[in-house]
Design a protein around this motif. Structure first.
Motif, PDB file in Angstrom:
ATOM      1  N   ASN A 194       0.839  -1.202   0.000  1.00 51.93           N
ATOM      2  CA  ASN A 194       0.000   0.000   0.000  1.00 51.93           C
ATOM      3  C   ASN A 194       0.875   1.253   0.000  1.00 51.93           C
ATOM      4  N   LEU A 195       1.091   1.815  -1.182  1.00 53.26           N
ATOM      5  CA  LEU A 195       1.903   3.021  -1.318  1.00 53.26           C
ATOM      6  C   LEU A 195       1.015   4.253  -1.327  1.00 53.26           C
ATOM      7  N   ALA A 196       1.419   5.280  -0.588  1.00 51.70           N
ATOM      8  CA  ALA A 196       0.672   6.534  -0.517  1.00 51.70           C
ATOM      9  C   ALA A 196       1.580   7.667  -0.992  1.00 51.70           C
ATOM     10  N   LEU A 197       1.225   8.285  -2.100  1.00 57.41           N
ATOM     11  CA  LEU A 197       2.004   9.372  -2.679  1.00 57.41           C
ATOM     12  C   LEU A 197       1.435  10.695  -2.169  1.00 57.41           C
ATOM     13  N   ALA A 198       2.221  11.405  -1.377  1.00 48.20           N
ATOM     14  CA  ALA A 198       1.746  12.663  -0.792  1.00 48.20           C
ATOM     15  C   ALA A 198       2.912  13.632  -0.666  1.00 48.20           C
ATOM     16  N   PRO A 199       2.628  14.925  -0.769  1.00 46.39           N
ATOM     17  CA  PRO A 199       3.713  15.912  -0.680  1.00 46.39           C
ATOM     18  C   PRO A 199       4.093  16.220   0.755  1.00 46.39           C
ATOM     19  N   ALA A 200       5.313  16.682   0.940  1.00 45.80           N
ATOM     20  CA  ALA A 200       5.742  17.119   2.266  1.00 45.80           C
ATOM     21  C   ALA A 200       5.120  18.459   2.621  1.00 45.80           C
ATOM     22  N   GLU A 201       4.839  19.278   1.601  1.00 47.77           N
ATOM     23  CA  GLU A 201       4.302  20.610   1.820  1.00 47.77           C
ATOM     24  C   GLU A 201       2.947  20.742   1.141  1.00 47.77           C
ATOM     25  N   ARG A 202       1.944  21.126   1.885  1.00 46.06           N
ATOM     26  CA  ARG A 202       0.610  21.286   1.320  1.00 46.06           C
ATOM     27  C   ARG A 202       0.579  22.373   0.243  1.00 46.06           C
ATOM     28  N   ARG A 203       1.428  23.403   0.415  1.00 48.12           N
ATOM     29  CA  ARG A 203       1.462  24.492  -0.556  1.00 48.12           C
ATOM     30  C   ARG A 203       1.813  23.979  -1.957  1.00 48.12           C
ATOM     31  N   TRP A 204       2.740  23.023  -2.018  1.00 52.07           N
ATOM     32  CA  TRP A 204       3.143  22.441  -3.307  1.00 52.07           C
ATOM     33  C   TRP A 204       1.939  21.841  -4.022  1.00 52.07           C
ATOM     34  N   LEU A 205       1.112  21.140  -3.262  1.00 52.58           N
ATOM     35  CA  LEU A 205      -0.077  20.519  -3.841  1.00 52.58           C
ATOM     36  C   LEU A 205      -1.085  21.583  -4.276  1.00 52.58           C
ATOM     37  N   HIS A 206      -1.248  22.621  -3.472  1.00 55.67           N
ATOM     38  CA  HIS A 206      -2.196  23.683  -3.812  1.00 55.67           C
ATOM     39  C   HIS A 206      -1.800  24.389  -5.105  1.00 55.67           C
ATOM     40  N   GLU A 207      -0.522  24.591  -5.300  1.00 59.41           N
ATOM     41  CA  GLU A 207      -0.055  25.233  -6.533  1.00 59.41           C
ATOM     42  C   GLU A 207      -0.349  24.353  -7.747  1.00 59.41           C
ATOM     43  N   ARG A 208      -0.148  23.057  -7.609  1.00 55.48           N
ATOM     44  CA  ARG A 208      -0.421  22.137  -8.706  1.00 55.48           C
ATOM     45  C   ARG A 208      -1.921  22.071  -9.013  1.00 55.48           C
ATOM     46  N   ILE A 209      -2.745  22.137  -7.971  1.00 58.01           N
ATOM     47  CA  ILE A 209      -4.193  22.110  -8.163  1.00 58.01           C
ATOM     48  C   ILE A 209      -4.641  23.334  -8.958  1.00 58.01           C
ATOM     49  N   ALA A 210      -4.160  24.505  -8.573  1.00 51.16           N
ATOM     50  CA  ALA A 210      -4.551  25.734  -9.267  1.00 51.16           C
ATOM     51  C   ALA A 210      -4.095  25.706 -10.719  1.00 51.16           C
ATOM     52  N   LEU A 211      -2.864  25.261 -10.946  1.00 51.14           N
ATOM     53  CA  LEU A 211      -2.342  25.198 -12.309  1.00 51.14           C
ATOM     54  C   LEU A 211      -3.155  24.225 -13.143  1.00 51.14           C
ATOM     55  N   ARG A 212      -3.448  23.056 -12.577  1.00 55.22           N
ATOM     56  CA  ARG A 212      -4.169  22.051 -13.352  1.00 55.22           C
ATOM     57  C   ARG A 212      -5.586  22.496 -13.673  1.00 55.22           C
ATOM     58  N   PHE A 213      -6.252  23.176 -12.741  1.00 57.83           N
ATOM     59  CA  PHE A 213      -7.619  23.625 -13.017  1.00 57.83           C
ATOM     60  C   PHE A 213      -7.631  24.608 -14.179  1.00 57.83           C
ATOM     61  N   ARG A 214      -6.675  25.506 -14.203  1.00 60.06           N
ATOM     62  CA  ARG A 214      -6.614  26.470 -15.306  1.00 60.06           C
ATOM     63  C   ARG A 214      -6.237  25.779 -16.620  1.00 60.06           C
ATOM     64  N   GLN A 215      -5.388  24.784 -16.545  1.00 65.46           N
ATOM     65  CA  GLN A 215      -5.040  24.030 -17.751  1.00 65.46           C
ATOM     66  C   GLN A 215      -6.250  23.279 -18.291  1.00 65.46           C
ATOM     67  N   MET A 216      -7.098  22.775 -17.404  1.00 65.67           N
ATOM     68  CA  MET A 216      -8.324  22.112 -17.836  1.00 65.67           C
ATOM     69  C   MET A 216      -9.232  23.081 -18.584  1.00 65.67           C
ATOM     70  N   LEU A 217      -9.346  24.290 -18.064  1.00 65.60           N
ATOM     71  CA  LEU A 217     -10.172  25.295 -18.732  1.00 65.60           C
ATOM     72  C   LEU A 217      -9.603  25.625 -20.115  1.00 65.60           C
ATOM     73  N   ASP A 218      -8.283  25.755 -20.195  1.00 66.42           N
ATOM     74  CA  ASP A 218      -7.643  26.018 -21.482  1.00 66.42           C
ATOM     75  C   ASP A 218      -7.852  24.870 -22.464  1.00 66.42           C
ATOM     76  N   ALA A 219      -7.979  23.651 -21.931  1.00 64.84           N
ATOM     77  CA  ALA A 219      -8.149  22.475 -22.785  1.00 64.84           C
ATOM     78  C   ALA A 219      -9.592  22.264 -23.241  1.00 64.84           C
ATOM     79  N   GLY A 220     -10.532  23.128 -22.768  1.00 66.48           N
ATOM     80  CA  GLY A 220     -11.916  23.016 -23.208  1.00 66.48           C
ATOM     81  C   GLY A 220     -12.854  22.389 -22.208  1.00 66.48           C
ATOM     82  N   PHE A 221     -12.564  22.532 -20.915  1.00 65.49           N
ATOM     83  CA  PHE A 221     -13.401  21.909 -19.897  1.00 65.49           C
ATOM     84  C   PHE A 221     -14.845  22.387 -19.964  1.00 65.49           C
TER      85      PHE A 221
END
Length: 324
Positions: A194-221
């Motif tokens: 049972n492997l769990a992939l998680a970041p050491a810093e929550r901020r790192w994850l928050h930045e990736r979430i924001a970037l990905r959401f905007r990329q989804m919109l650019d891709a035609g979400f």
């Protein structure tokens, strides 16, 4: 008989599970079983960050695009499908890798399910009507009186889970948290890493979430959601498919319920809340954590899988020992 070897790779949204799963598939004879309650829906590709056609072609994938957005898919159905697939993949001489972020599915597979009452459409309609008048925080307060344990782990605006918890309480006459304690641990013919992939810093994850959401919109979400509404006239925002993070906010925007920038803010905030819940669920499971921020997380995962599959002692030095 030697148990079947199964690899589990869980983690919050945007932590890099798909990339790591495909990397493992390049080194081991793996077939990937999706553990994601959104990837089961056909036509919901952009907003779910579904693996691309090329990624799916690189390695066999299962439990993706299996139902229409008008349908529902339960944890019990997942457990039955996953157990069947584990046997089938093993029979082909391959290794099942179950990867995704729907933690309830992992709990169902590893710990079993309680016998909960089935959905009652009339009661759900009544609760929806009450929420429209009073707001979901008021229903959350009602749940806190009936089932404080369940209410404590839910956000006041988590409409889907508040509704289900109240529904169970009102039908069964008992808190859902008590019913969960009645479940029987399933007998398994397999063992899992049972492997769990998680970041050491929550901020790192928050930045990736924001970037990905905007990329989804650019891709035609938004075009994707518009096409779904056109293809399925009976689709409503209350269905499980449209309650997925991102889709709910896109629906509100298309209906004029919020502006474009507010839709982005709501979508990112909802995804962050989802990640927070995923991390909380992960802490309740017996897992080996990997730091998603480390460049050599893939190498660490490969070494752990190699040790597990060859019955060696797992090298503890490869694990991330921080908090997630």
């Amino acid at each position: 008989m030697k148990p079947i070897d199964v690899l589990l790779l869980m983690g919050p949204t945007a932590s890099g599970k798909t990339a790591l799963a495909l990397e493992l598939a390049r080194h081991f004879p793996i077939e990937i079983v999706s553990v994601d309650s959104a990837l089961v829906y056909r036509g919901m590709d952009i907003g779910t960050a579904k693996p691309s056609a090329a990624e799916q072609a690189a390695c066999p994938h299962h439990l993706i695009d299996i139902i229409d957005p008008l349908d529902s898919y339960s944890a019990a159905q997942f457990r039955a499908d996953a157990e069947r697939l584990i046997d089938e993949i093993h029979a082909r001489g391959n290794i099942p890798l179950l990867a995704g972020g729907t933690m309830l599915y992992y709990k169902a597979l590893l710990e079993g399910l309680s016998e909960l009452p089935q959905a009652d459409p009339a009661l759900r309609a009544q609760l929806d009507q009450e929420a429209a008048l009073q707001g979901w925080p008021a229903l959350h307060a009602r749940l806190a009186r009936l089932d404080p344990v369940t209410a404590a782990r839910l956000q006041p605006n988590d409409a889907q889970r508040i509704q289900r918890a109240l529904e169970v309480c009102l039908i069964a006459g008992r808190p859902m948290s008590e019913l969960f304690q009645d479940k029987a641990v399933p007998e398994r013919r397999w063992r899992s890493l049972n492997l769990a992939l998680a970041p050491a810093e929550r901020r790192w994850l928050h930045e990736r979430i924001a970037l990905r959401f905007r990329q989804m919109l650019d891709a035609g979400f938004l075009d994707e959601v518009t096409a779904l509404r056109r293809q399925y006239p009976a689709l409503t925002p209350g269905l499980p498919s449209m309650r997925c993070v991102g889709y709910r906010q896109a629906w509100e925007y298309l209906d004029g319920g919020c502006g474009y920038d507010e839709m982005i803010e709501r979508g990112i905030a909802a995804t962050r809340q989802l990640c927070k819940r995923q991390l909380t669920w992960m802490r309740s499971l017996d897992v080996l954590p990997l730091n998603a921020q480390e460049p050599d997380a893939g190498r660490r995962a490969r070494a752990l899988c190699e040790a597990f599959l060859t019955d060696q002692t797992l090298p503890a030095g490869l694990l991330y020992d921080g908090q997630y």
